[in-house]
Design a protein around this motif. Structure first.
Motif, PDB file in Angstrom:
ATOM      1  N   LEU A   1       3.386   8.999  -6.431  1.00  0.00           N
ATOM      2  CA  LEU A   1       3.711   7.853  -5.583  1.00  0.00           C
ATOM      3  C   LEU A   1       4.386   8.348  -4.308  1.00  0.00           C
TER       4      LEU A   1
ATOM      5  N   GLY B   1       6.679   4.665  -3.030  1.00  0.00           N
ATOM      6  CA  GLY B   1       6.337   3.615  -3.974  1.00  0.00           C
ATOM      7  C   GLY B   1       4.874   3.246  -4.038  1.00  0.00           C
ATOM      8  N   VAL B   2       4.030   3.868  -3.202  1.00  0.00           N
ATOM      9  CA  VAL B   2       2.604   3.550  -3.159  1.00  0.00           C
ATOM     10  C   VAL B   2       1.812   4.689  -3.788  1.00  0.00           C
ATOM     11  N   GLN B   3       0.827   4.337  -4.624  1.00  0.00           N
ATOM     12  CA  GLN B   3       0.002   5.344  -5.296  1.00  0.00           C
ATOM     13  C   GLN B   3      -0.673   6.273  -4.286  1.00  0.00           C
ATOM     14  N   HIS B   4      -0.568   7.567  -4.520  1.00  0.00           N
ATOM     15  CA  HIS B   4      -1.189   8.584  -3.674  1.00  0.00           C
ATOM     16  C   HIS B   4      -2.479   9.034  -4.330  1.00  0.00           C
TER      17      HIS B   4
ATOM     18  N   GLU C   1       7.294  10.597  -5.781  1.00  0.00           N
ATOM     19  CA  GLU C   1       7.636  10.525  -7.196  1.00  0.00           C
ATOM     20  C   GLU C   1       6.474  11.054  -8.021  1.00  0.00           C
TER      21      GLU C   1
END
Length: 252
Positions: free
Chosen positions: A72, A75-78, A228
């Protein structure tokens, strides 16, 4: 100071002490942060047992392997890999042999021999009113110089075991789950314990901070991003069980 003020201060001190103890009661890393490239002795701190009368007889620890792990960014999916942000992630952990609390222990390795976790178990175990520090060496991976990562937080899934059961026996008095909620495994914290909506309080974490003096952010990165790393459900299902000589001994 009059007696009423003394009493108020005393009560406040006791309450604050209790709050501090509660903060550290979860199973967490003794040193939860490091600057990239640092290598140090760390500990899994088991803060409490399943209850005050039950011994913790084992623990199982899983670090995300970085292969199919979720990444992440703010907070956004990579969609890419953790290698977009860390240059040498993998095999950053090595366990110490220490029989202070548990008689048996070993590392967990992947198909390439990289350590992706460890376990410890057996008697005497940890009394319900005490804590345990399980030692291991942890190297903070280095941050990719061309990336915008200011920090990378690695989530570590841990189950403390008070009674050997199957996953259907997990709950109060048998395990303490320091795992993700909603990951889709039998070890998910919210399957067996109450978890407030929108929270994920379970896993321990280790945050790697960028060494800005020696590895500055690229000019186009501004203040940088927070990355993350979480394990996949497939990895937790594969690596959380404890196996000895190829035979699974927990969960039953």
């Amino acid at each position: 100071m009059n007696k009423m003020k003394l009493l108020t201060c005393a009560i406040t001190s006791v309450m604050m002490a209790g709050m501090v103890q509660n903060v550290h009661a979860h199973t967490r890393l003794n040193v939860p942060t490091a600057t990239e490239g640092e290598r140090a002795i760390n500990h899994i701190m088991i803060g409490h047992s399943c209850d005050e009368t039950t011994r913790t007889i084992g623990t199982s620890v899983v670090f995300p392997d970085g292969i199919d792990s979720a990444v992440l960014v703010d907070g956004v999916q990579h969609t890419g890999s953790i290698t977009d942000f860390l240059t040498n992630y993998g095999n950053n952990v090595s366990m110490f042999y220490d029989r202070s609390a548990f008689d048996f222990m070993d590392e967990k390795t992947d198909a390439n021999g990289n350590v992706i976790g460890f376990w410890a178990g057996g008697l005497p175990g940890m009394p319900g009113n005490l804590s345990v520090a399980l030692p291991f060496r942890l190297t903070a991976a280095s941050i990719e110089p061309t990336s915008c990562a200011a920090s990378v937080k690695v989530y570590i899934s841990i189950v403390d075991i008070c009674e050997v059961t199957g996953t259907d026996g997990f709950g109060e008095g048998t395990v303490e789950l320091w795992t993700h909620a909603g990951l889709g495994t039998p070890y998910d914290r919210d399957l067996h314990f109450s978890v407030a909506a929108g929270t994920d309080p379970g896993p321990a974490s280790f945050t790697i901070s960028r060494d800005l003096a020696n590895n500055p952010l690229p000019d186009n990165c501004g203040q940088g991003v927070a990355v993350e790393l979480k394990p996949s459900s497939a990895q937790v299902n594969r690596d959380m069980p404890i196996k000895v000589d190829g035979q699974q001994i927990w969960p039953q």
